[in-house]
Design an enzyme around this catalytic site. Sequence first.
Site, PDB file in Angstrom:
ATOM      1  N   HIS A 264       0.833  -1.203   0.000  1.00  0.00           N
ATOM      2  CA  HIS A 264       0.000   0.000   0.000  1.00  0.00           C
ATOM      3  C   HIS A 264       0.870   1.256   0.000  1.00  0.00           C
ATOM      4  CE1 HIS A 264      -3.754   2.247   1.083  1.00  0.00           C
ATOM      5  NE2 HIS A 264      -2.867   3.090   1.598  1.00  0.00           N
ATOM      6  N   GLU A 265       1.810   1.317   0.918  1.00  0.00           N
ATOM      7  CA  GLU A 265       2.644   2.516   1.027  1.00  0.00           C
ATOM      8  C   GLU A 265       3.595   2.652  -0.160  1.00  0.00           C
ATOM      9  OE1 GLU A 265       1.441   4.391   3.022  1.00  0.00           O
ATOM     10  OE2 GLU A 265       0.417   3.017   4.391  1.00  0.00           O
ATOM     11  N   HIS A 268       1.771   4.571  -2.765  1.00  0.00           N
ATOM     12  CA  HIS A 268       1.833   6.010  -2.495  1.00  0.00           C
ATOM     13  C   HIS A 268       3.178   6.586  -2.945  1.00  0.00           C
ATOM     14  CE1 HIS A 268      -1.860   6.903  -0.421  1.00  0.00           C
ATOM     15  NE2 HIS A 268      -1.666   5.999   0.525  1.00  0.00           N
TER      16      HIS A 268
END
Length: 438
Positions: A264-265, A268
């Site tokens: 997920h990160e 980003h």
Amino acid sequence: MTSAYTALEKRFRRLSLLGEAVGMLQWDMSVMMPPASAGARSEQIAALKLLSHELMTDPVVSEHLDQAEETNGLNDWQIANLRRMRRRWLHTVAVPPDLIEATTHAATASETVWRTARPENDFPAILPHLQKLLSLVREVAVAKSEAFGLPVYEAMMDLYEPDATTAMVDDLFDDYTKFLPGFLEKVLHRQKTHPDPKLPKGPFPVHQQEKLCRRLAETVGFDFKCGRLDTTFHPFSGGVPEDSRITTRYDEDDFTSAIMGVMHETGHAMYERGRPKAWRYQPVGETPGLGMHESQSLIVEMQASRSRPFVTWAAPVMRSAFSGEGEAWSAENLYRWTTRVTRGLIRVEADEVTYPAHVILRYRLERAMIKGDLAPADLPGAWNEGMRALLNVVPPDNQNGCLQDIHWYDGAWGYFPTYTLGAMAAAQLFASAKEADP
């Protein structure tokens, strides 16, 4: 290009750099800073935010905005940049400097206490900080509401998702709330027709998990020559395009939790790395809204990393990382494990079906608290009732309930809707990509 517009670009470059400095201090506060240093860090962050406020509220900025908006010599990028400058200016001038300073100090103090209160399941410890911060956040929201001519909650949401309205969000969330119960039952029933997936047996040492997470992050595109992976209570991505800072947390009984956090990160961070270099320090070079930012993280986490091709490739890598043996390490079992649907308690570990329900709960509760219909002291009970209504589960404690997310305790009110807006965008973007390139 007018001299007024040129002056604005120079000023916003300085503002961008100051914002990045604040971001790095906040990353350090969340990852490296000793707990007793919170007071000094609060002063540092407040000083930089006040300096930014002074630069933005200088009367010459308003004059330059007016002059630049009257010119016909700007290209499309510059026009879009000017439009975002105006919006950023409005958000800033609406809030007096003493309120910015007070909110910064309250948010830093609250986040510091939360980092202890969450693992200790101590809601009473954080409650007075939450009450104080909410009061200040409400003042900020009212000030912005008057400046933008928007309802109070929409003025808060506008900072994260410009032009989003509660009517739009309510329509989407109400449709989903009606759709979820029947669909969830169908999914759970279908799952029962297949053997239950099994998580390989641990423990999974943290250092081995970290090595695996680094391998997977690199595989999907994270560059450790200009980035790093650290541990924190609540996973997040920070830093700047040239210096990405991603974080996760580890569970020695379930290595997949850390993997999905890192994926997920990483999404980003990769989005930040891909920002247009020509507009690196300008508003138009930043994300148009956090919904789009979240879509990029969720494409990597929910779509790509849970896809059968990815899990088929990753299964032997995972097995090798822990010297695993047995059927639990097969690609088919790991695929079914990572795509299983459950009535879970934790948002960041939720599956694609139930994830929006977690966001809807937070959206409803924070709107009620901002409006004054829900007192912070009553948050745990309201949380539990909301979880029962949406997913028919009740957390056993506040650590797995209203203390699990950092947002309310560090002042990020109005952020939560962007997660589901991003999830919807991610699903559509990934489906279109697969259609274009099967």
